[in-house]
Design a protein around this motif. Structure first.
Motif, short mmCIF file in Angstrom:
data_model
loop_
_atom_site.label_atom_id
_atom_site.label_comp_id
_atom_site.label_asym_id
_atom_site.label_seq_id
_atom_site.Cartn_x
_atom_site.Cartn_y
_atom_site.Cartn_z
N LEU A 1 13.60 72.95 20.14
CA LEU A 1 13.94 71.97 20.78
C LEU A 1 15.30 71.17 20.51
CD1 LEU A 1 10.47 70.14 20.92
CD2 LEU A 1 11.56 70.90 22.67
N GLY A 2 15.58 71.22 19.07
CA GLY A 2 16.77 70.61 18.66
C GLY A 2 17.89 71.22 19.18
N ASP A 3 17.92 72.67 19.71
CA ASP A 3 18.99 73.34 20.05
C ASP A 3 19.31 73.06 21.47
OD1 ASP A 3 19.01 74.61 17.60
OD2 ASP A 3 17.92 76.49 18.43
N LEU B 1 23.45 78.47 3.72
CA LEU B 1 24.92 78.54 3.14
C LEU B 1 25.70 79.20 4.27
CD1 LEU B 1 24.40 79.65 -0.47
CD2 LEU B 1 25.05 77.67 0.38
N PHE B 2 24.87 80.09 4.93
CA PHE B 2 25.58 80.56 6.07
C PHE B 2 26.08 79.51 7.16
CE2 PHE B 2 25.11 82.27 10.51
CZ PHE B 2 26.21 83.44 10.59
N ILE B 3 25.22 78.90 7.51
CA ILE B 3 25.38 77.68 8.33
C ILE B 3 26.57 76.69 8.12
CG2 ILE B 3 24.11 75.85 9.85
CD1 ILE B 3 21.21 77.31 9.12
N LEU B 4 26.53 76.25 6.82
CA LEU B 4 27.45 75.47 6.41
C LEU B 4 28.74 76.16 6.50
CD1 LEU B 4 25.95 73.89 2.98
CD2 LEU B 4 26.40 72.57 5.07
N VAL B 5 28.98 77.60 6.31
CA VAL B 5 30.36 78.05 6.49
C VAL B 5 30.45 77.98 8.15
CG1 VAL B 5 31.38 80.21 6.34
CG2 VAL B 5 29.83 79.53 4.45
N ALA B 6 29.78 78.37 8.84
CA ALA B 6 29.91 78.46 10.32
C ALA B 6 30.37 77.14 10.77
CB ALA B 6 28.73 78.96 11.01
N ALA B 7 29.69 76.11 10.26
CA ALA B 7 29.98 74.86 10.77
C ALA B 7 31.39 74.22 10.33
CB ALA B 7 28.90 73.76 10.33
N ILE C 1 32.96 69.28 17.41
CA ILE C 1 32.87 68.53 16.34
C ILE C 1 31.32 67.94 15.88
CG2 ILE C 1 33.78 66.84 14.95
CD1 ILE C 1 36.50 67.18 16.10
N GLY C 2 30.92 67.45 17.27
CA GLY C 2 29.72 66.81 17.15
C GLY C 2 28.49 67.82 16.70
N ALA C 3 28.68 69.04 17.35
CA ALA C 3 27.88 70.17 16.89
C ALA C 3 28.10 70.65 15.52
CB ALA C 3 27.95 71.24 18.20
N ALA C 4 29.07 70.83 15.32
CA ALA C 4 29.40 71.50 13.72
C ALA C 4 28.64 70.41 12.69
CB ALA C 4 30.87 71.57 13.69
N ILE C 5 28.83 68.93 13.19
CA ILE C 5 28.15 68.16 12.00
C ILE C 5 26.57 68.10 12.18
CG2 ILE C 5 27.86 65.66 11.68
CD1 ILE C 5 30.52 65.14 13.01
N LEU C 6 26.14 68.32 13.33
CA LEU C 6 24.62 68.61 13.44
C LEU C 6 24.13 69.91 12.71
CD1 LEU C 6 23.91 67.77 17.29
CD2 LEU C 6 23.29 66.42 15.38
N LEU C 7 25.13 70.91 12.87
CA LEU C 7 24.62 72.08 11.90
C LEU C 7 24.68 72.00 10.43
CD1 LEU C 7 26.81 74.78 14.16
CD2 LEU C 7 24.30 74.76 13.96
N VAL D 1 24.30 69.26 9.00
CA VAL D 1 23.32 68.21 8.52
C VAL D 1 21.70 69.13 8.45
CG1 VAL D 1 21.82 66.10 9.24
CG2 VAL D 1 24.12 66.32 9.47
N GLY D 2 21.67 69.94 9.57
CA GLY D 2 20.51 70.81 9.44
C GLY D 2 20.43 71.69 8.27
N ALA D 3 21.66 72.43 8.09
CA ALA D 3 21.76 73.31 7.04
C ALA D 3 21.66 72.52 5.56
CB ALA D 3 23.14 73.56 6.77
N VAL D 4 22.05 71.36 5.29
CA VAL D 4 21.66 70.46 4.14
C VAL D 4 20.21 70.36 3.91
CG1 VAL D 4 22.03 68.62 2.82
CG2 VAL D 4 23.89 69.81 3.79
N ARG D 5 19.70 69.96 5.08
CA ARG D 5 18.10 69.75 5.19
C ARG D 5 17.61 71.06 4.76
NH1 ARG D 5 14.48 70.84 8.54
NH2 ARG D 5 16.16 71.05 10.25
N ILE D 6 17.70 72.15 5.32
CA ILE D 6 16.94 73.51 4.96
C ILE D 6 17.33 73.76 3.65
CG2 ILE D 6 17.07 75.89 5.51
CD1 ILE D 6 18.02 75.24 8.43
#
Length: 302
Positions: free
Chosen positions: A157-159, A88-94, A187-193, A195-200
């Motif tokens: 590695l993904g970072d 949830l924190f990651i989604l807000v930050a993204a 914007i691209g980095a925010a999308i990646l964040l 997507v990762g947050a949803v997966r987690i």
């Protein structure tokens, strides 16, 4: 050997947390100097890494504790609860980074970046530290088989992509005057964040809801049981996960004319085989005589 593995796992967890804390401090300084949203996105990613690394370190410490009267199956579900909060924190930050990036792109008064060289140096140091950390984590994961360390290694590695993107955007700003590249990379980095947050979030939610584990793992366990000497069949194979632990319950069908000692020996050997083949599992096996039909009033058949 167990103590040695625990020490190695702890060293990987401490190294991960230390590197993440160092990167957060460096990127905070770089963000203040450059005013680059791509650096802000990389900073948010490192802040997420710090939380994940601290959570992983806590999980390693927690995993060394035996189950107690109040937690007969251990304490590993705390990992999933922490992961929900992290996602949830990651989604807000993204969302904040993405909103700010779109605002800059649409603004008629573009924001000028500064001190791009310093920012590129910080990103380069970040890449070097990340590569060194991943090298050590992979060594530890190979030696100990710890899933938390292995997963953390893949995450770092993904970072590398956001860090490389930040360097490119800073270079494009300094060399070509293309300040809009910074917002596009952010914007691209925010999308990646996101997507990762949803997966987690999904993984943690599924674990807390006792969803069955990876079907491929279930198939491998089923195949191992089917080929095990002395086992004539099996049924009611059920799995669930809690943190880094996978719980496996199953019924095996044995020759009913065997002695109790012989049946127990087969079940114990099978349990050891599953535990060694699939590290991080907790196995409970029930033994049935082959060919016996379940009682119609068996609650498990309802």
């Amino acid at each position: 050997m167990a103590n040695a593995n625990t020490r190695m796992n702890l060293s990987a967890g401490i190294a991960s947390s230390s590197v993440a804390l160092t990167l957060v401090a460096l990127k905070l300084w770089a963000l203040g100097d450059t005013n680059a949203l791509s650096v802000a996105a990389s900073l948010a990613d490192s802040a997420m890494d710090l939380m994940v690394s601290l959570g992983g370190l806590a999980a390693i410490i927690y995993a060394a504790r035996p189950a107690d009267e109040d937690h007969a199956f251990g304490h590993s579900s705390a990992e999933d609860m922490a992961a929900l909060g992290q996602s949830l924190f990651i989604l807000v930050a993204a969302g904040i980074i993405g909103w700010a990036s779109v605002g800059r792109l649409l603004s008629s008064d573009p924001v000028e970046l500064s001190q791009q060289g310093r920012g590129m140096i910080v990103m380069g140091v970040s890449i070097a530290l990340t590569l060194a950390l991943v090298t050590w984590q992979r060594y530890v994961a190979r030696r100990t088989g710890n899933k938390v360390v292995a997963a953390d290694s893949l995450h770092y590695l993904g970072d590398l992509l956001p860090n490389i993107g930040a360097i490119l955007s800073l270079w494009a700003s300094a060399a070509l005057g293309l300040t809009s590249i910074d917002s596009i990379v952010a914007i691209g980095a925010a999308i990646l964040l996101a997507v990762g947050a949803v997966r987690i979030f999904k993984g943690a939610f599924d674990a807390l809801m006792d969803r069955t584990t990876d079907p491929e793992l279930v198939e491998k366990i089923s195949a191992l049981v089917a080929e095990f000497p002395g086992v004539h069949g099996h049924h009611d194979l059920k799995t669930r996960s809690a943190g880094s632990v996978t719980f496996v319950n199953l019924h095996i069908e044995l020759d009913g004319s065997q002695t109790l000692d012989e049946a127990h020996a087969i079940g114990a050997a099978l349990r050891r085989k599953i535990l060694t083949t699939f590290p991080g599992t907790d196995v409970l096996i029930h033994k049935d005589p082959v060919g016996v039909e379940p009682h119609p009033e068996d609650p498990s058949r309802a």
